[in-house]
Write a protein that holds these residues in place. Structure first.
Motif, PDB file in Angstrom:
ATOM      1  N   ASP A 148       0.864  -1.287  -0.107  1.00  0.00           N
ATOM      2  CA  ASP A 148       0.099  -0.118   0.083  1.00  0.00           C
ATOM      3  C   ASP A 148       0.864   1.276  -0.076  1.00  0.00           C
ATOM      4  O   ASP A 148       1.447   1.578   1.116  1.00  0.00           O
ATOM      5  CB  ASP A 148      -0.873  -0.151   1.300  1.00  0.00           C
ATOM      6  N   PRO A 149       1.379   1.812  -1.167  1.00  0.00           N
ATOM      7  CA  PRO A 149       2.163   2.880  -1.267  1.00  0.00           C
ATOM      8  C   PRO A 149       1.901   4.044  -0.584  1.00  0.00           C
ATOM      9  O   PRO A 149       2.549   5.072  -0.070  1.00  0.00           O
ATOM     10  CB  PRO A 149       2.337   3.358  -2.812  1.00  0.00           C
ATOM     11  N   ARG A 150       0.645   4.231  -0.257  1.00  0.00           N
ATOM     12  CA  ARG A 150       0.125   5.260   0.554  1.00  0.00           C
ATOM     13  C   ARG A 150       0.243   5.267   2.174  1.00  0.00           C
ATOM     14  O   ARG A 150       0.228   6.149   2.706  1.00  0.00           O
ATOM     15  CB  ARG A 150      -1.096   6.070   0.178  1.00  0.00           C
ATOM     16  N   GLY A 151       0.387   4.106   2.239  1.00  0.00           N
ATOM     17  CA  GLY A 151       0.869   3.730   3.756  1.00  0.00           C
ATOM     18  C   GLY A 151      -0.159   3.858   4.937  1.00  0.00           C
ATOM     19  O   GLY A 151      -0.186   3.967   6.139  1.00  0.00           O
ATOM     20  N   ALA A 152      -1.369   3.780   4.327  1.00  0.00           N
ATOM     21  CA  ALA A 152      -2.539   4.219   5.330  1.00  0.00           C
ATOM     22  C   ALA A 152      -3.104   2.795   6.041  1.00  0.00           C
ATOM     23  O   ALA A 152      -3.222   2.677   7.282  1.00  0.00           O
ATOM     24  CB  ALA A 152      -3.682   4.797   4.570  1.00  0.00           C
ATOM     25  N   SER A 153      -3.432   1.759   5.425  1.00  0.00           N
ATOM     26  CA  SER A 153      -4.185   0.726   6.107  1.00  0.00           C
ATOM     27  C   SER A 153      -3.447  -0.159   6.943  1.00  0.00           C
ATOM     28  O   SER A 153      -3.974  -0.370   8.261  1.00  0.00           O
ATOM     29  CB  SER A 153      -4.779  -0.421   5.057  1.00  0.00           C
ATOM     30  N   GLY A 154      -2.286  -0.031   7.101  1.00  0.00           N
ATOM     31  CA  GLY A 154      -1.358  -0.839   8.147  1.00  0.00           C
ATOM     32  C   GLY A 154      -1.160  -0.063   9.269  1.00  0.00           C
ATOM     33  O   GLY A 154      -0.738  -0.618  10.200  1.00  0.00           O
ATOM     34  N   LEU A 155      -1.564   1.250   9.170  1.00  0.00           N
ATOM     35  CA  LEU A 155      -1.304   1.850  10.574  1.00  0.00           C
ATOM     36  C   LEU A 155      -2.389   1.932  11.523  1.00  0.00           C
ATOM     37  O   LEU A 155      -2.350   1.988  12.543  1.00  0.00           O
ATOM     38  CB  LEU A 155      -1.513   3.515  10.268  1.00  0.00           C
ATOM     39  N   TRP A 156      -3.752   1.490  10.988  1.00  0.00           N
ATOM     40  CA  TRP A 156      -5.087   1.557  11.826  1.00  0.00           C
ATOM     41  C   TRP A 156      -4.818   0.535  13.017  1.00  0.00           C
ATOM     42  O   TRP A 156      -5.245   0.920  14.132  1.00  0.00           O
ATOM     43  CB  TRP A 156      -6.169   1.505  11.241  1.00  0.00           C
ATOM     44  N   VAL A 157      -4.417  -0.866  12.711  1.00  0.00           N
ATOM     45  CA  VAL A 157      -4.216  -1.730  14.142  1.00  0.00           C
ATOM     46  C   VAL A 157      -3.110  -1.163  14.972  1.00  0.00           C
ATOM     47  O   VAL A 157      -3.726  -0.936  16.179  1.00  0.00           O
ATOM     48  CB  VAL A 157      -4.034  -3.111  13.630  1.00  0.00           C
ATOM     49  N   PRO A 158      -1.928  -0.709  14.670  1.00  0.00           N
ATOM     50  CA  PRO A 158      -0.978  -0.005  15.679  1.00  0.00           C
ATOM     51  C   PRO A 158      -1.732   1.068  16.243  1.00  0.00           C
ATOM     52  O   PRO A 158      -1.617   1.229  17.717  1.00  0.00           O
ATOM     53  CB  PRO A 158       0.000   0.266  15.073  1.00  0.00           C
ATOM     54  N   LEU A 159      -2.452   2.030  15.660  1.00  0.00           N
ATOM     55  CA  LEU A 159      -3.138   3.074  16.271  1.00  0.00           C
ATOM     56  C   LEU A 159      -3.960   2.510  17.393  1.00  0.00           C
ATOM     57  O   LEU A 159      -4.201   3.315  18.285  1.00  0.00           O
ATOM     58  CB  LEU A 159      -3.665   4.026  15.204  1.00  0.00           C
ATOM     59  N   PHE A 160      -5.002   1.592  16.947  1.00  0.00           N
ATOM     60  CA  PHE A 160      -5.902   1.117  17.951  1.00  0.00           C
ATOM     61  C   PHE A 160      -5.358   0.769  19.079  1.00  0.00           C
ATOM     62  O   PHE A 160      -5.839   0.917  20.211  1.00  0.00           O
ATOM     63  CB  PHE A 160      -6.599  -0.080  17.124  1.00  0.00           C
TER      64      PHE A 160
END
Lengths: 183, 357, 300
Positions: free
Chosen positions: B154-166
């Protein structure tokens, strides 16, 4: 960063992001005791839970006090009859099983005492906790320590006896619960 | 024998520390034989968030938060944080639910399986057999052409952030303890090591696990594939040795089948529960612990498994599916069979078939 | 396709063959003698479903025979029945005199497969201890009732009270429901004290007929085994084993088709279950019978 702010569309969305984030933070910081009653109750779920638990302790101790008094005075059969009376109104309450188990043990009805302790602990794990208002850890531990060797031996010498196996399984269950671990 | 390179030693250290800390946390207050148990911790955390009503199983376990955030830091430091995902999302989400059902019926995840075994709990032997058979089934499935599709970068790097943010949000909730987060005052949920110590242990192990790629089912899987050449088997050996040693030193080694903490004698269901976990873990690329670590590396697919596991943790308790010392309840048995049917059906559906000539 | 047809054929054969096992409609009939507690009619109502269940489970035909307590030993001696269901004192007598074998013990009430005898007085009577019994009017259960007569008789002897000499008067009620009658006899003041089985007190309290606060329990015996299934010495050991297994494995959910209805076996028999006790568990009752000079150890 520049890529994120390259046109009016980006700047508009960044503005919305900042405003909503700061707004939410400000609300949380300034809300204090505000909000409607329903929201307050939701936010105090821990308190509600703790109050309900304390109320349960007090209620059960009041409910079973006559039984405990009879037991203390040595009127064990009378205490068992009182338990029957309470059981008519509140069947299946774990505390009743624990008290019954203890009295039956005093009357040498070991198999039934074990079965009652098992029933009580299955209904409410609090009884097998080392500490707490309902902890029966010590008395269950004494029961298991005393009875397990003798029932193991009897079950070994009578391998086809299903009743002894049942008591032994019950004792092993209690032993496992006393050992702790996740439930 | 594997090459004794840096990676080999990282795996061995990760395994050893997992064993040592796994027992150590129980000594410091976590439930007996549950110093580290991903499934138990997720059930506790689900309870803390109000997803089930078992008042004895409510605690936001700091170790879980530490695992994910530790993996984030480690991945970021090693430039390995890559947001990716998009492969069979709903399947992975449901797999997370069924992973928890398998673990719940067995009473523990694969890490806890070995922690129980190294404390002398011989009732886990059937679960161990189930795990090994499950991993073997999974490998046969992969060899037979089951392919869930690789996660896209995911070049924009968005989806992988959500679980760490959770999990970052969970950390704040744990530290602030607002009134809507529930904490047990009794039962296993009330048994825990000191918060900061648990968090630190989680961060350390999360980082190490990210570096080493160590996980239990991965060790079994790679041993099937590569025998002694895989470093993971040595990591597992280090884990076992460290855990046995610590248990012996702490006076917590009690070998036997009876009276074991958090154990039951329904061997067939222990076998089937762990079979489900092993089988699913291979197909989705890792056991519950590994899914947490991958989620911390930016893998949104693993993140969905984690969210599924959190929901599964709630369901296992709310619907009374979990095994207890009294045995496995009827609906727990049904749920395991449904889980196995789920894996079998998806194995058929996701199999890449070679067109017949 | 051929394989599927072959599998279906195999399945059909196994379904058809499963109906070929021996049924209870063939072979000899074994009679079970049930000791009447209150009346023959009540005994039939209670134990007919259990007897049907045993026939189905064990795979042989059983027939129930209600028997009065006084006639039981004579009729057993005449080999009128192969299995017995009696109170524990009658079991002792038949074991001592006719080598009856222990099969299983009935579970009912808070003591499970055991029971106890109590001596009760009205709460306001002032009778608190066994010593207070001297000169009082007492009512006992039937003489062969271990928890309604023997246990209390023994309690009094052990406390130095001779029921024959120290009571002003004692009696045994007539007819059915003797145990309930004697509890009511004390409640309504017809007698000062009664020999009440602990089980009857428990059941009547549970049913709301009496209250725990109405009575004073003056004394209570140690617990001893409750009603007992036995088998004559000539019964095939394998049959006895299957009979016992069928009893011990009975759960409250087990039903049997009786008179066109699905009847819960245990509930119908007023029983909570069955246990496999050891004969040595009955030694406590043997001791009581010896001290009270009761059968089978009676000496004249």
């Amino acid at each position: 960063m520049n890529r994120l702010l390259q046109d009016r569309f980006d700047r508009w969305h960044v503005l919305v992001l900042l405003l909503t984030t700061l707004g939410a933070a400000a609300l949380l910081l300034t809300a204090g005791g505000g909000g409607d009653a329903a929201a307050r109750s939701e936010l105090n779920r821990q308190l509600e839970q703790d109050v309900a638990y304390r109320a349960r302790i007090d209620f059960l101790q009041d409910l079973y006090r006559p039984v405990l008094d009879l037991e203390k005075s040595g009127a064990r059969q009378q205490a068992l009859l009182k338990l029957e009376e309470i059981g008519r109104r509140y069947p299946g309450e774990g505390y009743g099983f624990i008290i019954k188990g203890r009295i039956l043990l005093q009357l040498d009805a070991v198999e039934e005492a074990v079965a009652n302790y098992v029933e009580g602990v299955r209904l409410n794990g609090d009884f097998a906790d080392r500490q707490g208002a309902f902890s029966a850890w010590n008395e269950i531990d004494q029961l298991v320590s005393k009875q397990l060797p003798s029932f193991s031996e009897r079950a070994r010498t009578h391998p086809d006896n299903a009743s002894l196996k049942r008591v032994l399984n019950n004792l092993h269950y209690l032993q496992s619960r006393l050992a702790g671990g996740c439930e | 024998m594997p090459v004794f390179d840096r990676h080999f030693w990282i795996v061995v250290v990760a395994g050893g520390l997992l064993g040592l800390i796994g027992v150590g946390l129980a000594v410091l207050g976590n439930p007996q034989n549950s110093g580290i148990c991903i499934s138990c911790f997720l059930e506790n955390s689900a309870g803390a968030l109000g997803l089930h009503g078992n008042q004895r199983m409510q605690y936001l376990r700091p170790e879980l938060i530490g695992f994910v955030l530790g993996a984030v830091f480690s991945a970021a430091a090693g430039r390995e944080f890559h947001s990716r995902g998009g492969s069979a999302p709903l399947l992975r989400f449901l797999s997370g639910v069924f992973l928890m059902i398998g673990c719940g019926v067995f009473i523990g995840c694969p890490i806890k399986l070995f922690l129980r075994l190294t404390a002398g709990d011989l009732t886990v032997l059937s679960g161990l057999a189930g795990l090994i058979v499950g991993v073997w089934f999974g490998l046969k499935g992969l060899a037979g052409g089951i392919h869930l599709g690789g996660g896209r970068q995911d070049p924009r790097g968005a989806s992988g952030l959500w679980v760490p943010l959770f999990f970052l949000l969970l950390l704040f909730l744990l530290l602030l303890q607002p009134g809507f987060i529930l904490f047990s005052t009794r039962g296993s949920g009330a048994q825990h090591a000191p918060l900061l110590l648990s968090l630190a242990a989680g961060l350390l192990l999360g980082g190490l696990a990210q570096r080493s790629r160590f996980c239990i089912t991965g060790s079994v899987r790679d041993t099937f594939l590569m025998g002694r050449r895989t470093p993971l088997i040595w990591g597992l050996a280090a884990f076992i040795l460290a855990a046995v040693g610590t248990n012996l030193a702490a006076g917590r080694f009690h070998p036997g089948f009876y009276g074991q903490p958090g154990a039951h004698l329904d061997y067939a269901w222990s076998f089937l529960g762990m079979l489900l976990v092993g089988w699913l873990s291979v197909l989705i690329g890792g056991c519950p612990f590994r899914q947490l670590i991958k989620a911390g590396e930016g893998d949104a697919d693993a993140g969905l498994v984690v969210i599924g596991m959190l929901l599964g943790g709630g369901l296992v308790q709310a619907w009374g599916l979990a095994g207890t010392a009294a045995g496995v309840p009827l609906y727990g048995k049904v749920a395991v069979l449904v889980g196995l049917a789920f894996v079998a059906a998806n194995s058929l559906l996701w199999r890449e078939r070679v067109a017949e000539a | 396709m051929r394989n599927i047809i072959f599998c279906l054929f195999g399945l059909l054969c196994s379904v058809l063959l499963s109906g070929c096992q021996q049924t209870a409609d063939q072979g000899p009939v074994y009679k079970i003698g049930y000791m009447n507690c209150n009346s023959e009619q009540e005994t039939r109502l209670r134990f007919a479903p259990l007897t049907r269940y045993l026939s189905e489970k064990v795979g042989v035909r059983f027939e129930m025979v209600p028997v009065d307590t006084q006639d039981f030993e004579d009729r057993f001696k005449k080999e009128e029945f192969a299995f017995t269901h009696t109170n524990s004192l009658l079991y002792l007598i038949l074991r001592q005199d006719h080598d009856l074998q222990l099969v299983a013990t009935e579970k009912r009430g808070q003591f499970g497969a055991r029971t106890a005898g109590t001596i009760i007085s009205r709460k306001d009577s002032g009778i608190r201890t066994l010593a207070d019994l001297k000169g009082k009017r007492m009512i006992f259960g039937p003489q062969l009732a271990p928890s309604g007569y023997l246990a209390q008789y023994d309690l009094m002897l052990k406390a130095g009270i001779d029921p024959e000499m120290d009571l002003s008067y004692y009696a045994i009620p007539h007819g059915s429901f003797k145990h309930e009658k004697l509890i009511y006899a004390v409640y309504f003041g017809a007698y000062d004290v009664a020999a009440a089985p602990a089980l009857d007190l428990e059941v009547m309290t549970r049913e709301g007929k009496i209250s725990a606060d109405d009575f004073q329990i003056v004394a209570q015996s140690p617990i001893f085994p409750y009603c007992t299934f036995g088998a004559a010495k000539g019964v095939d050991p394998d049959l006895m084993k299957r009979f016992r297994e069928a009893l011990v494995l009975l759960t409250p959910e087990d039903t049997v088709d009786y008179n066109g209805e699905q009847v819960k076996v245990l509930k119908s028999a007023w029983v909570d279950g069955f246990e496999q006790l050891l004969d040595s568990d009955y030694d406590i009752l043997r001791g009581m019978a010896k001290r009270a000079n009761m059968p089978p150890y009676q000496e004249f």
